[in-house]
Design an enzyme around this catalytic site. Structure first.
Site, PDB file in Angstrom:
ATOM      1  N   ASN A 193     -19.266 -15.343 -29.358  1.00  0.00           N
ATOM      2  CA  ASN A 193     -19.422 -14.827 -30.710  1.00  0.00           C
ATOM      3  C   ASN A 193     -18.853 -13.430 -30.887  1.00  0.00           C
ATOM      4  OD1 ASN A 193     -20.684 -14.552 -33.432  1.00  0.00           O
ATOM      5  ND2 ASN A 193     -21.914 -13.017 -32.364  1.00  0.00           N
ATOM      6  N   ASP A 344     -24.687 -18.101 -25.537  1.00  0.00           N
ATOM      7  CA  ASP A 344     -25.446 -17.107 -26.290  1.00  0.00           C
ATOM      8  C   ASP A 344     -25.120 -17.196 -27.779  1.00  0.00           C
ATOM      9  OD1 ASP A 344     -27.095 -14.565 -26.217  1.00  0.00           O
ATOM     10  OD2 ASP A 344     -25.250 -13.796 -27.138  1.00  0.00           O
ATOM     11  N   GLU A 389     -28.297 -21.282 -27.204  1.00  0.00           N
ATOM     12  CA  GLU A 389     -29.389 -20.442 -27.690  1.00  0.00           C
ATOM     13  C   GLU A 389     -29.253 -20.233 -29.188  1.00  0.00           C
ATOM     14  OE1 GLU A 389     -30.731 -16.446 -29.098  1.00  0.00           O
ATOM     15  OE2 GLU A 389     -28.730 -16.693 -28.249  1.00  0.00           O
TER      16      GLU A 389
END
Length: 708
Positions: A193, A344, A389
């Site tokens: 990200n 993540d 996640e």
């Protein structure tokens, strides 16, 4: 927080066989006159994988490499981390967010020591191993504040090589190979990200952005510097040309000159002020200038450029941001045989980019296996695995699975252990097993700590059983099993005070051995039985605690067990085995290696000091029982039954021990009073291990007319 804020990582990291040597304790079984079938009936706990592993029964151990074990002190201050301007190690600074020295060599040492195998762990999730930003940012707005380095692995600088604080590429390869030798998969924590923050040190080192003179005097002491002071040396708004030397506006969105600021949606926001990769765009991009300069200085520009271009050509992918990231990240799989990723901030990247990454890694793992046929793990045949996640995601199948390519999502509903407590575990187990194990394309990774370890610290015995016996995959956060304390003096705000309070060093010298022994026993039991994670769950009646059966029968593989947790300590617990086993079946309590026989549809074991019973079929250790009526009048003759051993040591009510053999008889009741309980203890060992069994008989009161 303003657009220039650098307060914390995007997410607090959330928290994998050899059977351990067993110490036997005194567990009781009510003997009966039932005929005993001593034929061993052990069902294979195997899966498609050639080493008996299944992601459906994964026990994943999440560790922060930097905080786990220091195996090579020579790399503790790579890139001048934690040093003053003259190169001396700083002391007396707030080190909650500095590098502490843990590395690949330390993890490898623990694998070789058998630490993970003794815990029943079959997969290790390590923090991101690739190179992080070199300098620190500031940990809070307070004054004084503290230096915050990327010890946790969430501030990437360069995806293409290991971070020197963690170790070399060779040391990483050794870690993966050693894990594979021990039957352990390796999962990398990865971020797609965002990149890492700009730090004063990195800006000066790589010549991007605009830094004011004199920054060194404020930066190098590593203390008494807050965000206002730190950022006063950085001109974020004036010189777009300077900032173009960073990742570039085609690559990231953030609030600096010449770049687009983060948007308002989950997919376009600059989470916690972090530079957001433009993974959604379809246009092609060139190599970021920061990497061009970095690789040129390291003599790697030509080789790294050729490698990523070869990925594009070979796979038919265009040079988009998403494809660059997929190429760099999948190279860890292709080069080292990494088995899976934990992704993540999954909700901040579109499904298509996650699916693109998954496809690239599936191909890369196949390629590694083909290119390394003699390496451990090369003959494993499960596909590359991915878990994600997404804050507050529970046990529900959605687009992450159907569109994003995820095999699993982290299960936030078990955070803190509330759903696994004595009063709620029955409903949790029933619900999870029905939702997860009836769908081969759906699984979750449940955990109790890592976002807020304090919540789970009240009962690490009960909570440990609840987690380790949970249907689906489970995740242990390093130190859950040793009662690792939190960082002293660091506030916990519900997310660990930006995570730092939860990330103490592994407590090798102060382990809670009672907790560790319990987690080892239950963890090994789980790893030995695919039915624990992947089987159906049936609640059973018991005289204490919560009892349940797990049954797995797929693709020619069968496995069944019974567990009982939260029982009263040191209590004889009778469990109705239901349809799991028939009368006469020998059973073993794996928690202490005591044995018993099913009679009238029931079996009785002692719960021990931790209120835990783990029932399985025999594994080759001695099997012992004493046949007779559980209640009798006067005297009775009971018969010793032994299997897998030639003789046993016998004692009655704790008296002197004597040797018995299979078929020997013993007369009891001569010296006992009416109402007395008589306990016969048998102990034996063979080449597999040792066992102990207790049979309890009660001398009944005679009727009144018999006394006249």
């Amino acid at each position: 927080m303003n657009k220039h804020g650098m307060l914390k990582a995007t997410s607090v990291a959330i928290a994998l066989c050899t059977v351990m040597s067993s110490t036997t304790f005194a567990f009781s079984t009510v003997a009966s006159a039932a005929t005993v079938d001593t034929t061993e009936k052990v069902s294979a706990s195997t899966t498609k994988s050639k080493d008996n592993f299944s992601w459906d029964n994964a026990s994943v151990y999440f560790l922060l490499t930097d905080r786990f074990r220091n195996g090579n002190t020579s790399n503790d201050h790579s890139y001048n981390r934690g040093l003053d301007q003259s190169g001396k190690v700083l002391s007396n600074i707030d080190d909650r967010a500095t590098f502490h020295g843990g590395d690949f060599a330390g993890v490898t040492q623990s694998i070789e020591d058998g630490y993970f195998n003794n815990l029943g762990v079959n997969a290790i999730w390590i923090s991101a191993p690739y190179e992080q930003t070199h300098g620190y940012v500031v940990g809070s707005d307070g004054n004084p504040s503290y230096a915050h380095y990327s010890y946790h692995g969430y501030y990437v600088l360069d995806y293409t090589q290991t971070d020197a604080n963690f170790g070399t590429a060779e040391e990483f390869e050794t870690l993966v190979d050693t894990a594979h030798e021990h039957g352990i998969r390796v999962i990398m924590d990865i971020v797609m990200n965002h990149s890492g923050y700009n730090s004063l040190y990195d800006m000066a080192e790589y010549g991007y952005g605009t830094v004011a003179p004199g920054w060194e005097d404020a930066y190098y002491p590593h203390q008494n510097i807050n965000n206002k002071t730190y950022h006063s040396f950085i001109d974020y708004d004036t010189n777009a040309e300077d900032w173009a030397n960073w990742w570039g506006p085609d690559w990231i969105r953030c609030g600096v000159a010449g770049y687009t600021e983060g948007g308002g949606s989950d997919l376009t926001m600059s989470l916690a002020g972090l530079p957001d990769f433009k993974t959604e765009q379809a246009s092609t991009v060139g190599l970021p200038k920061i990497l061009q300069k970095k690789w040129s200085g390291e003599g790697r520009l030509d080789s790294e450029t050729a490698k990523i271009n070869n990925f594009f050509t070979k796979t038919g992918r265009s040079a988009t941001v998403s494809n660059y990231l997929a190429g760099w990240l999948s190279e860890w799989v292709r080069e080292y045989g990494v088995d899976g990723f934990r992704c993540d901030t999954a909700k901040h990247v579109e499904f298509a980019s996650w699916k693109n990454l998954k496809n690239a890694c599936v191909d890369a793992l196949k390629e590694w296996r083909a290119n390394n046929p003699d390496k451990p793990g090369a003959d494993w045949d499960e596909d590359f695995w991915m878990t994600g996640e997404c804050w507050d995601h529970g046990v529900n199948k959605d687009g992450y699975y159907t569109q994003g390519g995820f095999d699993s999502m982290i299960n936030f509903s078990t955070q803190g252990g509330g759903l696994l407590s004595a009063g709620r575990v029955k409903g949790t187990y029933d619900g999870f097993a029905k939702a997860i194990n009836n769908d081969d394309s759906f699984n979750v990774l449940s955990y109790v700590s890592s976002h807020d370890s304090v919540l789970a610290r009240g009962d690490l015995i009960g909570t440990g059983s609840g987690l380790l016996l949970c249907p689906g995959g489970i995740q242990i956060f390093y130190g859950d099993e040793t009662n690792r304390p939190m960082v002293a003096g660091v506030p916990n705000d519900g997310n660990g005070g930006a995570g730092h309070s939860l990330r103490s060093d592994m407590n090798w010298d102060s382990m809670d051995t009672n907790v560790l022994e319990h987690w080892q026993k239950v963890g090994v039991f789980r790893n030995n039985h695919i039915s624990v994670g992947a089987g159906s769950n049936t609640s059973l009646t018991s005289t204490s605690g919560y009892a349940f059966a797990r049954d797995y029968d797929k693709n020619g593989i069968t496995d069944k067990v019974i567990g009982c947790i939260y029982a009263n300590a040191n209590t004889d617990v009778t469990i109705n085995v239901g349809d799991t086993w028939s009368d006469g079946q020998y059973l073993v309590n794996a928690y202490d290696q005591s044995s018993a026989v099913v009679s009238n549809g029931k079996v009785t074991f002692n719960s021990g000091k931790n209120g835990t019973i783990l029932v399985e079929e025999p594994d080759g250790r001695p099997l012992m029982s004493v046949k007779g009526d559980a209640e009798f009048t006067g005297t009775q003759t009971v018969t010793v039954s032994l299997d897998k051993c030639e003789q046993a040591k016998c004692s009655i009510d704790g008296g002197n021990k004597f040797i018995v053999k299979d078929g020997d008889t013993i007369t009891i009741g001569n010296t006992a009073y009416d109402g007395d309980t008589i306990t016969i203890t048998l102990e034996a060992e063979n080449e597999i291990g040792s066992s102990e069994s207790k049979a309890t008989f009660k001398k009944k009161y005679r009727a009144a007319q018999q006394l006249l």
